[in-house]
Write a protein that holds these residues in place. Structure first.
Motif, short mmCIF file in Angstrom:
data_model
loop_
_atom_site.label_atom_id
_atom_site.label_comp_id
_atom_site.label_asym_id
_atom_site.label_seq_id
_atom_site.Cartn_x
_atom_site.Cartn_y
_atom_site.Cartn_z
N ASN A 1 0.69 -1.49 -0.20
CA ASN A 1 0.36 -0.23 -0.64
C ASN A 1 0.81 1.42 -0.20
N ILE A 2 0.23 2.08 -1.30
CA ILE A 2 1.91 3.27 -1.29
C ILE A 2 0.86 4.10 -1.46
N ARG A 3 0.84 5.00 0.04
CA ARG A 3 0.32 6.09 -0.64
C ARG A 3 -1.64 6.11 -1.14
N GLY A 4 -1.81 5.29 -0.44
CA GLY A 4 -3.59 4.08 -0.58
C GLY A 4 -3.73 3.95 -1.88
N LYS A 5 -3.37 3.73 -2.54
CA LYS A 5 -2.86 2.36 -4.09
C LYS A 5 -2.04 1.42 -2.79
N GLU A 6 -3.22 0.15 -4.42
CA GLU A 6 -2.71 -0.95 -4.12
C GLU A 6 -1.69 -1.25 -5.05
#
Length: 74
Positions: free
Chosen positions: A13-18
Motif C-alpha cells: 500500500n503506497i499512498r493509498g494505492k495497492e
C-alpha cells in the motif's frame, strides 16, 4: 533451518494505492512460510515503488541524479 528463494506475489500500500508485485522472497523449507531477508525485502519494496512511479509518471531517482550530473549540480 534451511531456506530457499522463490517468487512471491505481495501487495504493498503506497499512498493509498495497492501495488501488486511478484519478487523473490526467502521461504522456510519445512513450513513454506516467508521468512525475513532484508536484502530481498528491500528489493521487493523498490520494485513496488518503481511500479508506483511508473503508474503515475513520476520522475525516478536515477533520472534526477543523471540530470544533476549533466548540469553539474551538487
Amino acid at each position: 533451518m534451511t531456506t530457499s528463494i522463490k517468487n512471491y506475489t505481495n501487495t504493498f500500500n503506497i499512498r493509498g494505492k495497492e501495488i501488486k508485485i511478484t519478487a523473490p522472497a526467502r521461504f522456510d523449507d519445512s513450513t513454506q512460510k516467508v521468512v525475513p531477508d532484508m536484502t530481498l525485502d528491500n528489493a521487493a519494496i523498490k520494485i513496488a515503488q518503481d511500479k508506483y512511479r511508473e503508474m503515475f509518471d513520476f520522475v525516478k531517482p536515477e533520472e534526477i541524479k543523471a540530470l544533476r550530473q549533466k548540469w553539474n549540480l551538487t
